[in-house]
Design an enzyme around this catalytic site. Structure first.
Site, mmCIF file in Angstrom:
data_model
loop_
_atom_site.group_PDB
_atom_site.id
_atom_site.type_symbol
_atom_site.label_atom_id
_atom_site.label_comp_id
_atom_site.label_asym_id
_atom_site.label_seq_id
_atom_site.Cartn_x
_atom_site.Cartn_y
_atom_site.Cartn_z
ATOM 1 C CG ASP A 1 -1.691 1.254 1.418
ATOM 2 O OD1 ASP A 1 -2.107 1.542 2.565
ATOM 3 O OD2 ASP A 1 -1.873 1.978 0.418
ATOM 4 C CG ASP B 1 1.010 7.252 -7.624
ATOM 5 O OD1 ASP B 1 0.269 7.487 -6.656
ATOM 6 O OD2 ASP B 1 0.599 6.855 -8.726
ATOM 7 N N PRO C 1 10.561 7.821 -2.594
ATOM 8 C CG PRO C 1 10.495 8.510 -0.389
ATOM 9 C CD PRO C 1 10.164 8.950 -1.773
HETATM 10 N N1 SAM Z 1 -3.463 4.785 -0.559
HETATM 11 C C1 SAM Z 1 -2.353 5.556 -1.057
HETATM 12 C C2 SAM Z 1 -2.183 5.381 -2.534
HETATM 13 O O1 SAM Z 1 -2.847 4.522 -3.100
HETATM 14 O O2 SAM Z 1 -1.384 6.129 -3.091
HETATM 15 C C3 SAM Z 1 -1.092 5.225 -0.320
HETATM 16 C C4 SAM Z 1 -1.307 5.095 1.149
HETATM 17 S S1 SAM Z 1 -0.042 5.447 2.254
HETATM 18 C C5 SAM Z 1 -0.196 7.144 2.535
HETATM 19 C C6 SAM Z 1 1.443 5.294 1.316
HETATM 20 C C7 SAM Z 1 2.572 5.084 2.304
HETATM 21 O O3 SAM Z 1 3.699 4.476 1.666
HETATM 22 C C8 SAM Z 1 3.103 6.397 2.924
HETATM 23 O O4 SAM Z 1 2.810 6.387 4.295
HETATM 24 C C9 SAM Z 1 4.616 6.343 2.654
HETATM 25 O O5 SAM Z 1 5.350 6.804 3.766
HETATM 26 C C10 SAM Z 1 4.836 4.865 2.434
HETATM 27 N N2 SAM Z 1 6.048 4.522 1.669
HETATM 28 C C11 SAM Z 1 6.536 5.121 0.563
HETATM 29 N N3 SAM Z 1 7.678 4.511 0.161
HETATM 30 C C12 SAM Z 1 7.910 3.485 1.039
HETATM 31 C C13 SAM Z 1 8.925 2.492 1.163
HETATM 32 N N4 SAM Z 1 9.939 2.423 0.280
HETATM 33 N N5 SAM Z 1 8.844 1.598 2.187
HETATM 34 C C14 SAM Z 1 7.813 1.662 3.075
HETATM 35 N N6 SAM Z 1 6.820 2.594 3.029
HETATM 36 C C15 SAM Z 1 6.869 3.495 2.007
#
Ligand code: SAM
Length: 291
Positions: free
Chosen positions: A158, A161, A165
């Site tokens: 989850d 995009d 990161p």
């Molecule tokens: N529902 C949303 C969507 O469909 O775009 C995404 C939900 S949530 C906000 C996305 C999460 O992914 C964020 O909290 C972000 O910190 C996390 N994230 C991004 N890159 C990541 C990584 N490499 N490892 C773990 N978490 C990551």
């Protein structure tokens, strides 16, 4: 991007959506991203990361129910679940509804997102972090799956995009790690963008996943604030039968689990694997990316 009490999403060139901002609840710019939570008259509280809408109070249930209950009810006997990302807590809230799941690990790269969402989006996690089965790990999801000794029955990616990161969570290295920490018959699912606007995300994921799993496909649901049509969810499993679990069996498991859902139903689960022709054709013509 906030301009005169309006938030303009900047995900697509030349096309987008805006939200009237009745109140900014939280705003933080770090070296890795710009995060904002605001109130909107239509969608309630909205979180955006680097100009991309992540989640809203009003329509998040569609996304979180479909990414949780579809793999868990198709699997039928999941004891250990891994959530990658999911910092808003909505996925965790849906996973803890499954009483037969014994261990839930959530790997989120930014603890600030977890804490901020607990405060400003409390209905997303709805206390699920307090469930004794939950283990929150603050780490990069790709590093975690390539180093953990734990094994999982379902992995739910989850993430944001594939920019910044989040980009690593669409890489072959990440998919290889997921394959290595899935139990036999385990299922991997991931948010994979809106196919009408981001068909490249679908074909790239298909090419990469197909070199690790026997059955790689997609299912879909329309989430209003993920604009441009239905959102596709990637599906990967070595047991080709699980994607085709009979409707009657899904229904039995749904009733037994006593789930309280607002979008997901067994019929929608079954129908969600029916894809638009243009998506089927894009997938069918995608060569497997060699490891
Ligand atoms: N529902 C949303 C969507 O469909 O775009 C995404 C939900 S949530 C906000 C996305 C999460 O992914 C964020 O909290 C972000 O910190 C996390 N994230 C991004 N890159 C990541 C990584 N490499 N490892 C773990 N978490 C990551």
């Amino acid at each position: 991007m906030l301009v005169d009490q309006r938030y303009f999403e900047t995900l697509h060139n030349g096309y987008g959506q805006y939200f009237d901002v009745s109140e900014v609840l939280f705003e933080q710019t770090t070296e890795s991203w710009q995060l904002v939570i605001f109130d909107n008259p239509q969608f309630g509280r909205v979180m955006a990361l680097d100009g991309i809408i992540q989640t809203t109070e009003r329509d998040e249930f569609i996304y979180h129910e479909m990414l949780t209950h579809t793999p868990l009810l198709a699997h039928g006997n999941a004891k250990s679940v891994l959530i990658i990302g999911g910092g808003d807590g909505g996925m965790l809230r849906e996973v803890v509804k499954h009483q037969n799941v014994e261990h839930i690990t959530m790997v989120e790269i930014d603890n600030a997102v977890v804490e901020m969402c607990k405060t400003h989006l409390p209905n997303h996690s709805a206390g699920s972090y307090d469930d004794p089965r939950v283990n929150l790990v603050i780490d990069d999801g790709a590093a975690f799956v390539n180093n953990t000794k734990q094994r999982f029955d379902v992995i739910i990616s989850d993430c944001t995009d594939p920019v910044g990161p989040g980009e690593v969570l669409f890489s072959s290295d990440f998919y290889a790690g997921c394959k290595s920490c899935l139990n036999e018959g385990g299922i991997f699912v991931a948010q994979n963008g809106v196919a009408f606007m981001q068909i490249d995300e679908v074909t790239t994921t298909k090419a990469r996943l197909a070199s690790y799993f026997n059955d790689t496909n997609f299912y879909c649901a329309a989430v209003p604030t993920y604009i441009g049509g239905v959102m596709t969810f990637a599906w990967a499993c070595d047991n080709q039968e699980l994607r085709k679990t009979p409707l009657e069996l899904i229904e039995q498991r749904y009733q037994a689990a006593q789930l309280n859902t607002r979008y997901y139903t067994p019929a929608i689960h079954f129908a969600s694997f029916a894809l638009p022709r243009f998506v089927e054709q894009a997938i069918a013509t995608t060569p497997v990316q060699q490891r």
